[in-house]
Design a protein around this motif. Structure first.
Motif, PDB file in Angstrom:
ATOM      1  N   UNK A 117     -37.596   9.863 -30.270  1.00 19.12           N
ATOM      2  CA  UNK A 117     -38.651  10.544 -29.545  1.00 19.12           C
ATOM      3  C   UNK A 117     -38.908  11.959 -30.054  1.00 19.12           C
ATOM      4  N   UNK A 118     -38.076  12.443 -30.978  1.00 17.77           N
ATOM      5  CA  UNK A 118     -38.428  13.700 -31.654  1.00 17.77           C
ATOM      6  C   UNK A 118     -38.577  13.431 -33.151  1.00 17.77           C
ATOM      7  N   UNK A 150     -49.868  13.956 -28.253  1.00 20.86           N
ATOM      8  CA  UNK A 150     -49.069  14.189 -27.062  1.00 20.86           C
ATOM      9  C   UNK A 150     -47.665  13.610 -27.145  1.00 20.86           C
ATOM     10  N   UNK A 189     -43.959  13.187 -29.994  1.00 21.44           N
ATOM     11  CA  UNK A 189     -43.357  13.469 -31.290  1.00 21.44           C
ATOM     12  C   UNK A 189     -42.888  12.192 -31.974  1.00 21.44           C
TER      13      UNK A 189
END
Lengths: 375, 169, 435
Positions: C113-114, C172, C174
Motif C-alpha cells: 500500500x506504499x 488517491x 500509493x
C-alpha cells in the motif's frame, strides 16, 4: 597530545585536483595531453604537454631534396593534406621565381577549397561529438567521403594526397571532374543546412557554446591566433583576401566574422566558411582555363640562394613555410608555421574559469590537429 | 511467529553490530556504508512492525538523501589525512562510562517495572492504512506544529547556505 | 514430501513470477541494447550490428559472452571491498524495484500500500552503487563522475517527487495496482489530466537514469567513461545491466502512473475491441518479416544457418499467434466461464504494458541520437530554477483544481486543464526571466 589542526587545510582540504587529460583521451583530438588544475569541476589552471607526435618533419626537410620533401608536408595537418601541399609548392615556386600556369592554379583552388570543406566537416562532427551530440559526425563523414572520393579519383590518394607538384600539377583532371565537383556542391548546400538544423538553433548546443572560451579581438591578435579562431573574435583577416595566392583574386567570396569571440561564434564562422568555400568552388569550376598544367621548372629543382616566407589560409589558419636556400637541391633550413600550434597558445586563456565540460568544447573549437602541433 | 521473532533478532543484531562498526572504522566511506546497513535494517524492523510508510520514508530520506550527501562530502575529503588521525579523542572513556550507566539504568528500569508497566499489545489491523493515518494526523490534528517545524528547517537551510557561501563570489 | 510441497505452495507462484520477471527483464535489457544500437545506427545512416545472426539478432548473446570472458581488472589502490560491492548494489536495487511493478492485473509480484514510495526508495539505493563505485576506483575521472551523479540525482529527485505527487492527487493511493485501477475507473489516463507532471517526470526520469542529454556522470568525451571508467568485464556488465534495467524501471513507473499501465488504449470503447487482436497482428507481421528476409538472403551454404534461424523465428511467431487464437471451447472441459480466446485475454495486460514501455524507451534512444549534452551547471540550473518551481506550481494548481471541482461541482478534467494552463503560465514566466 595531538596538535590542534586547522581543519580547512587537513581533513576537509578538498581544494585542488590535478586532472590529467590525455594523451589517451577521447576528446583531446589525438595525443594532446592537458594537465588541468581543478577546483571541484572548475578549471583554475592548465598546461598543454605536446610532442607525443613529434617526428622532426622540419629537420627531415633539410635532408631531402625539394620534391622529395613534398609528401612529408601532407603528414603535418593530415586532415587537410591538400592545403599543406599547396603552401609548400607555392613557397618553393616563389623561391624559384616561377608561377604555376592558370589552369593549375584554378584546379589547386578547387581542390584546396574542397579540402577546407572536408577539414571543417571533420571539425564539426568531432566538435559536436565532444559536446555530446553523437549523430552529426556520421552525417559529416558521409559528405567528407564524397570529397575524398573526388581526391581519390584525381590523384589516387584520399588522405595524404600529395596532389600538387612544384610548378603546377602532375595530373590533368580526370574526365568528369567538373561534374563531380558540381554535383557535390549541388548536394552540399542543403547538407550544411541540415547540420544547422541539428545544432544552430538547438538550445542545448547554444547554451553549451555561447560565452564559452571567449577570446577578445585584442587577445586574439596578441596571441597570434589565425584562421576561424581569429575571425570568430571579430577580426576580418583572411590571407586569401590580404595576399591572394593560387587563383583567389579572381573569385568573389565573403569573410564571415563573429562578434563575441565565443565558441558559438567560431561555430557559425566555420559553418559560413563552408558555404563560402562552396561558392568559390562553383565559380572556379565554371571558369577553369585551358592550357598547360606544369610550369617549366627543370628536372632538378635547385633554387637560387635566398629565403622566402609564404603563407596560405589553411582551414585552421595561417599556414606558413619559411625556407632558406643555399643554392643546393636541399633546403638549408625549413620551418613550418603551423596554425594549430599557435592557436593552441590561446587554450589556457580560454579555459580558465570554465568547467571540465567546457575544456573539451574549447579543444574542439580550436580545431587542432596534433600532427601539425607536434610536426 | 518464530520466523518473525527470528528475523527481528537477526535484524537487530545487524543494526547494532554495524552501528558499532560505523564508529570504529577508520575509513569514513566504510563508516558510511555501515551506517547505510544500520539504517536499512532499522527500516526492515519498521516494516516488520507494519509501519510501511516510516520504512519507505526511512529509505528515501536517510539512505537516498542524507547518506548520499554524506558520501558526497566524504568523497571530497583527503582520505589519507583522515586515516592517519586517531578515530577517538581523549574523552572516549567518559562517553563509554556514560553509555554503560545508561544501559544499566535502562535494563534496571525495564526489569523492575516488568509487572507494573506491561507493554501493550498492538491492536491487530487497526493501523492498516497507516499512510493515510499519518497524513491525517500531520495535516489536520497537528497542522501548526508541522508547519513550524518545516519553517525551522527552512531557516536552518538558508543559514547553512549563507555560511557555506564563499565571500568572494 | 507432500507436506513439504504443501508448505511451499504459497511461495511457489510468487517464486515463479520472480523468476519470470528477473529473466524477462534481463532478456529485455540485452535486446534493449541491441535495439538501441540498431535505432541509433539507422538515425545515423549506418546499419548497426549485422554480423552475428540475421540482422545481428544474436549480437546481445555475443556481447554478453564477451563481457563474461573478459579479464576482471581492479586498479591498484582501489578500495577492494567497496569496488566489488558497488556494481552489485546497483543491480540489486534496479531489479528489486521490479517486484512492485504491476505488469498486468494478473501478473505482478507484490502490491504494497506504499508501493510507489518503496519504488522511489529502492531506486534511489541504486545511486549508492554509482557513488561508491566512483569513489572506490581511486581515480579522478570516476570520482568526478560520481560527484556529478550525486548532485544530479539529488536535484532531479525533488522534481520527480513532485511530479509523482501530481498523479497521486488524482489516484488517491500509493498502491501501484490501485493507481492503474483508478485510471480505469475514471476512464482516462492521467497524462491527459496532468500533462505538465508527465513531462517533468519524463525529463527527471532521463536525468535519473543518466541518459543523454543528462548523461554527465559517464560523459565519454569528458570523463572517459565516468564512474565506471575503471570497471571491466563482468563488473562493467553489471553496471550496464543496472543502467538499462533502471531505464525500463522508470519507464514502467511513468507508464503505470500516467499512461494507464496495462490498460488498452480506449479500453472502454466497445467499437475498438478489435484492438485486442493487436498482439496477434504484431506476431504475424514479425513472422512475415522473418520469411521475407529469409528469402532475401542468398541461398548459399554460409547463409544457411542464418536462413534457418529466420525461418524458425517466423514459424515460432506464427505458432504463438495460433496459440493465442485458440478458442476456449477446444480446451478440456469446454472452457466453461472462460473468455472466447483465453490465451489472448491473458496476455493483453502484459502486451499493452510492455508496448507503452517500449514507446518510452524509444524516446530515450531517440533523445540520445539527437541532443548534445548539458553542462553540469546548466543541468543544475535547469533542475532548480525551472523543473522544481514548475513542478511545485503544478502540484499547487492541480490540488486547487481538485478542491474546486469537489466544492463547486465543476467537471474534473476542465478544472485540471485550467490548473495546467496556470502552471504553463508560470513556466513561461520562468523562461522569460531567464532569457
Amino acid at each position: 597530545m595531538a596538535q590542534p589542526q586547522d581543519i580547512s587545510t587537513t581533513v576537509l582540504g578538498a581544494d585542488e585536483i590535478i586532472l590529467n587529460m590525455g594523451p589517451q583521451h577521447p576528446a583531446t583530438h589525438g595525443v594532446l595531453r592537458v594537465k588541468l588544475k581543478l577546483d571541484g569541476e572548475k578549471v583554475i589552471g592548465s598546461e598543454c604537454i605536446i610532442g607525443y607526435l613529434h617526428r622532426g618533419v622540419e629537420k627531415i626537410g633539410e635532408n631531402r631534396s625539394y620534391p622529395q620533401f613534398a609528401p612529408y608536408v601532407d603528414r603535418t595537418d593530415y586532415v587537410a593534406a591538400v592545403s599543406n601541399g599547396l603552401g609548400y609548392c607555392e613557397a618553393v615556386e616563389r623561391l624559384l621565381g616561377v608561377e604555376a600556369p592558370p589552369r593549375a592554379r584554378w584546379v589547386r583552388t578547387i581542390l584546396t577549397e574542397l579540402q577546407r570543406i572536408a577539414s571543417h566537416l571533420l571539425w564539426l562532427g568531432t566538435h559536436a561529438l565532444d559536446i555530446g551530440a553523437i549523430t552529426p559526425v556520421f552525417y559529416t563523414f558521409r559528405e567528407r567521403e564524397e570529397i575524398l572520393k573526388i581526391f581519390e579519383k584525381y590523384c589516387g590518394a584520399r588522405l595524404t594526397t600529395h596532389a600538387f607538384r612544384i610548378g603546377g600539377l602532375q595530373y590533368e583532371t580526370y574526365d568528369g571532374f567538373e561534374e563531380d565537383v558540381k554535383k557535390f556542391c549541388r548536394d552540399f548546400e542543403e547538407k550544411v543546412d541540415e547540420y544547422g538544423e541539428l545544432l544552430t538553433e538547438n538550445r542545448i548546443w547554444v547554451e553549451r557554446t555561447r560565452n564559452v572560451g571567449i577570446l577578445t579581438a585584442q587577445d586574439a591578435i596578441d596571441l597570434g591566433v589565425t584562421g576561424p579562431v581569429l575571425r570568430g573574435s571579430g577580426v576580418r583577416w583572411d590571407i586569401r583576401k590580404a595576399f591572394p595566392y593560387a587563383a583567389y583574386a579572381q573569385f568573389e567570396f565573403d569573410i564571415p566574422i563573429g562578434e563575441r569571440g565565443d565558441t558559438y561564434d567560431r561555430y557559425l564562422v566555420r559553418m559560413e566558411e563552408m558555404r563560402q568555400a562552396r561558392r568559390i568552388i562553383l565559380q572556379a569550376v565554371d571558369s577553369i582555363p585551358e592550357g598547360p598544367i606544369l610550369a617549366r621548372v627543370g628536372k632538378v629543382i635547385k633554387p637560387p640562394p635566398g629565403e622566402v616566407y609564404h603563407s596560405i589560409e589553411a582551414p585552421k589558419g595561417e599556414l606558413g613555410y619559411y625556407i632558406v636556400s643555399d643554392g643546393t637541391i636541399q633546403p638549408y633550413r625549413l620551418r613550418i608555421r603551423p596554425p594549430s600550434f599557435i592557436n593552441l597558445e590561446a587554450f589556457d586563456k580560454m579555459v580558465r574559469g570554465h568547467l571540465v565540460a567546457d575544456v573539451v568544447a574549447i579543444i574542439g573549437t580550436l580545431d587542432i590537429v596534433l600532427g601539425e602541433v607536434d610536426r | 511467529m518464530m520466523f518473525a521473532q527470528g528475523s527481528f533478532y537477526v535484524l537487530a543484531a545487524v543494526a547494532v553490530v554495524s552501528a558499532l562498526l560505523v564508529i570504529t572504522r577508520r575509513n569514513p566511506v566504510h563508516s558510511a556504508i555501515y551506517l547505510i546497513v544500520t539504517l536499512l535494517s532499522v527500516a526492515l524492523l519498521y516494516l516488520q512492525l507494519q509501519a510501511e510508510f516510516i520504512a519507505a520514508v526511512q529509505i528515501i530520506l536517510y539512505i537516498g538523501g542524507i547518506m548520499v550527501l554524506f558520501l558526497f562530502v566524504i568523497m571530497l575529503v583527503k582520505l589519507d589525512v583522515a586515516l592517519r588521525q586517531p578515530p577517538f579523542n581523549q574523552q572516549w572513556w567518559v562517553a563509554g562510562a556514560a553509555a554503560l550507566v545508561l544501559a544499566v539504568e535502562l535494563v534496571g528500569v525495564i526489569y523492575l517495572g516488568r509487572g507494573t508497566a506491561a507493554l501493550p499489545q498492538a491492536p491487530p489491523g487497526s493501523l492498516q492504512p497507516n499512510t493515510e493515518l499519518i497524513g491525517r494526523t500531520l495535516y489536520q490534528n497537528y497542522m501548526l506544529p508541522f508547519e513550524i517545524a518545516s519553517l525551522l528547517l527552512l531557516v536552518a537551510m538558508v543559514g547553512a547556505v549563507l555560511m557555506a557561501r564563499r565571500k568572494a563570489s | 514430501m507432500t507436506l513439504l510441497l504443501e508448505t511451499l505452495k504459497p511461495y511457489l507462484l510468487p517464486l515463479i513470477r520472480v523468476l519470470v520477471v528477473f529473466l524477462g527483464i534481463s532478456l529485455i535489457v540485452a535486446y534493449l541494447v541491441y535495439a538501441e544500437r540498431k535505432i541509433l545506427a539507422h538515425l545515423q545512416v549506418r546499419l548497426g550490428p549485422m554480423r552475428v545472426g540475421p540482422h545481428g539478432l544474436l549480437q546481445p548473446i555475443a556481447d554478453g559472452l564477451k563481457l563474461l570472458l573478459k579479464e576482471d581488472i581492479m586498479p591498484a589502490g582501489a578500495d577492494k571491498g567497496v569496488f566489488l560491492l558497488a556494481p552489485v548494489i546497483s543491480v540489486i536495487a534496479a531489479f528489486t524495484a521490479f517486484s512492485l511493478i504491476p505488469f498486468a492485473p494478473n501478473f505482478y509480484i507484490t502490491d504494497v500500500n506504499v508501493g510507489l514510495l518503496f519504488l522511489i526508495g529502492i531506486s534511489s539505493l541504486g545511486i549508492l552503487g554509482i557513488i561508491l563505485g566512483g569513489w572506490a576506483s581511486n581515480s579522478h575521472y570516476p570520482l568526478l563522475g560520481a560527484l556529478r551523479s550525486t548532485a544530479q540525482l539529488v536535484s532531479y529527485e525533488v522534481a520527480l517527487g513532485f511530479a509523482l505527487v501530481s498523479a497521486l492527487l488524482l489516484a488517491g493511493t500509493l498502491s501501484m495496482v490501485a493507481i492503474v485501477e483508478a485510471q480505469q475507473r475514471q476512464g482516462v489516463w492521467f497524462v491527459f489530466l496532468q500533462p505538465v507532471a508527465f513531462f517533468i517526470l519524463f525529463v527527471a526520469a532521463i536525468a535519473e537514469t543518466n541518459r543523454n542529454p543528462f548523461d554527465l556522470p559517464e560523459a565519454e568525451s569528458e570523463l572517459v567513461a565516468g564512474f565506471h571508467t575503471e570497471y571491466s568485464g563482468f563488473r562493467f556488465s553489471l553496471y550496464f545491466l543496472a543502467e538499462y534495467a533502471a531505464m525500463i524501471l522508470v519507464s514502467s513507473i511513468a507508464v503505470t502512473l500516467f499512461l494507464g499501465g496495462w490498460l488498452r488504449p480506449f479500453a472502454r470503447v466497445r467499437a475498438l475491441d478489435f484492438l485486442d487482436f493487436t498482439p496477434v497482428a504484431v506476431l504475424v507481421l514479425a513472422a512475415a518479416w522473418c520469411f521475407r528476409e529469409c528469402f532475401r538472403y542468398p541461398a548459399t551454404r554460409e547463409w544457411r544457418w542464418q536462413r534457418l534461424l529466420l525461418l524458425g523465428l517466423g514459424v515460432g511467431a506464427l505458432g504463438i499467434s495460433a496459440g493465442l487464437l485458440l478458442p476456449a471451447r477446444f480446451l478440456p472441459g469446454g472452457g466453461e466461464g472462460l473468455p472466447a480466446f483465453p490465451a489472448l485475454t491473458a496476455i493483453q495486460g502484459v502486451f499493452w504494458f510492455m508496448s507503452k514501455v517500449f514507446l518510452f524507451l524509444f524516446g530515450f534512444i531517440w533523445f540520445r541520437g539527437t541532443f548534445p549534452r548539458y553542462r553540469f551547471d546548466q543541468l543544475m540550473s535547469l533542475g532548480w530554477h525551472f523543473m522544481i518551481p514548475v513542478a511545485i506550481a503544478n502540484v499547487i494548481f492541480c490540488s486547487l483544481a481538485i478542491v474546486l471541482s469537489r466544492q463547486m461541482g465543476w467537471g474534473l478534467p476542465a478544472t485540471l486543464w485550467l490548473g495546467t494552463a496556470a502552471t504553463l503560465l508560470v513556466a513561461a514566466l520562468l523562461r522569460r526571466e531567464k532569457a
